[in-house]
Design an enzyme around this catalytic site. Sequence first.
Site, PDB file in Angstrom:
ATOM      1  N   HIS A  96       0.817  -1.215   0.000  1.00 45.32           N
ATOM      2  CA  HIS A  96       0.000   0.000   0.000  1.00 45.32           C
ATOM      3  C   HIS A  96       0.852   1.268   0.000  1.00 45.32           C
ATOM      4  O   HIS A  96       0.356   2.360  -0.318  1.00 45.32           O
ATOM      5  CB  HIS A  96      -0.938  -0.008   1.205  1.00 45.32           C
ATOM      6  CG  HIS A  96      -2.153   0.845   1.039  1.00 45.32           C
ATOM      7  ND1 HIS A  96      -2.480   1.470  -0.147  1.00 45.32           N
ATOM      8  CD2 HIS A  96      -3.134   1.200   1.919  1.00 45.32           C
ATOM      9  CE1 HIS A  96      -3.602   2.162  -0.006  1.00 45.32           C
ATOM     10  NE2 HIS A  96      -4.016   2.013   1.251  1.00 45.32           N
ATOM     11  N   SER A  97       2.113   1.155   0.372  1.00 41.91           N
ATOM     12  CA  SER A  97       3.004   2.319   0.319  1.00 41.91           C
ATOM     13  C   SER A  97       3.325   2.706  -1.117  1.00 41.91           C
ATOM     14  O   SER A  97       3.793   3.829  -1.376  1.00 41.91           O
ATOM     15  CB  SER A  97       4.315   2.034   1.073  1.00 41.91           C
ATOM     16  OG  SER A  97       4.975   0.915   0.504  1.00 41.91           O
TER      17      SER A  97
END
Length: 477
Positions: free
Chosen positions: A141-142
Site C-alpha cells: 500500500h506504500s
Amino acid sequence: MKRLGTLDASWLAVESEDTPMHVGTLQIFSLPEGAPETFLRDMVSRMKEAGDVAPPWGCKLAWPGFLGRLVAPYWVPDKHIDLDYHVRHSALPRPGGERELGVLISRLHSNHLDFSRPLWECHVIEGLENNRFALYTKMHHSMIDGISGVRLMQRVLTTDPDRRDMPPPWTVRPQQRRGSKTDPDASIPAAFSQAMDAIKLQADMAPRLWQAASRLVHSVRHPEDGLTAPFTGPVSVLNHRVTAQRRFATQQYRLERLKALSKVSGASLNDIVLYLCGTALRRFLLEQDNLPEAPLTAGIPVNIRPADDQGTGTQISFMIASLATNEAEPLNRLQQIKTSTRRAKEHLQKLPRSALTQYTMLLMSPYILQLMSGLGGRMRPVFNVTISNVPGPGQTLYYEGAKLEAMYPVSLIAHGGALNVTCLSYAGSLNFGYTGCRDTLPSMQKLAVYTGEALTELESLLLPPSPPAKSRARKRR
C-alpha cells in the site's frame, strides 16, 4: 532515490507479522476461442522475458530493515530484479470453482511481501471452470492506493479482442499529469526545501484545520447534528486483534440494479453500497447475538487524485459515516445513512484541496498511532469497518485476446478492524471484495450472501413489481 510521502510511509511503519499492508486485484479472464493448450504457459514465459521494468514495479526500499523503513523510507531502482520470483504460475485442480479460487487467494494474500525486493507479486492461476483463468496481483500500500492500482493494471489492457503480443503491466510507465512537478531528489537540500514548504503550507492551513477539528469535537457532544466523528462507533466483534491469515469472498451485481435504487430513493450509489453492507452486518451480528446498541461506523476512503493523474502513491482523504445498524426498519436505515454521508461530504468539501492531505493525517493519526503502539484492537476503534468504492473501467477489456470477465479488489485489514469491504466497478457491474481475518470472522462468507439478500429486499421495498406477462388468448373455433 525517491523519498516516500508521509501517508505512504505510514503503511510501512504499521506493517507487522499479523498485519501485512499490501493490497491486491483479482482479475478473471476467459480464454480466447481456439487458444492452444500452451496459451498460459507461453504467456507467463513472455511476461518473465519482459525488458525494462518500469517504476513503481522496478523500485525497492533503500533500507528494507524495520529502522530503515521507519526513519528513512526511500525508493531506489532494483538493477537486478528477478522476474522468476515476482511472476508465478499456479493451477487449481480442474475444474476449479469460485470456492477453490477464494481459498487460494486467501492463502496468497496472507503471505508477506519480501522487503528486500520490489514490493509486488503477480500470480497467473489456471484451471478455473468454464475455460477461464485468473490473474492475482498484490502490491504494498506504500506504493499504490486503490485508484492508482486500478489505473496501473488497466493501462496494459485493451478494448481490441484481436490484439496480441501485449506487454505485461510492469513494463508500462504511468503517465505524469500535465503540469505536475517531478519528485525532488532524495538529497539534504531537497528534503530541507520540502520541509520548509510543508511548514509554510501547514501554517497557512492551520486555521481551516482547526475549524475542521473543532467541528468533529462539536459533533461528539451534539450527535443530533448528524456528523459522525472518530471513536463514536461501539466496540464489536469486528474490532479486536487480528491474526495473519486472511479470508476472501466476492459478490458481483449489475450496476443498473444499484443505480435504479439510487434514483428512486434519492441516495447516491455509495449510499446504496453502505446500506447493503450495513444491513448485511446487522444480520450477521444479530445471528451471533453480538449486535451493539450503538450504530457501527464506516471509514470511507475518498479519492482526491485528479482525473488526469496516472501517478502512483496514496492520494486519498477520509470520511466517517454511520451504518445505522441499530435501526430495524430498512428504509429508516437508508435515510439515516444518507443523512450521515451528506454531513460528512459537506464537512470535507469545506476544506480547500491543499489542506486535504493534512486533514487526512489529522483524522488518521489516531488510527496509525493505535497500530504502532500496539493498542489497536485493545481500545475503542476509530471506526468499525472500512468500506470503499473504487471506480473502474466502463468498457469490456482484453489481454492477449482473453476477455476480462470480472475484477475484484483484495484489501488489507489491521488490529481493531477485522473486515474490509471494497467495491470496484467494471463494464456495467459492481464487484464486491470482502477481506477479513480468518480467526476473528470465521463465517465471513455469510456477509457476501447477506449483501445480496439485502439488495433483493431493498428492491422489493422501493421498486414497483414487474407487471405479469400477458398470456395470449386462444381463439375458439
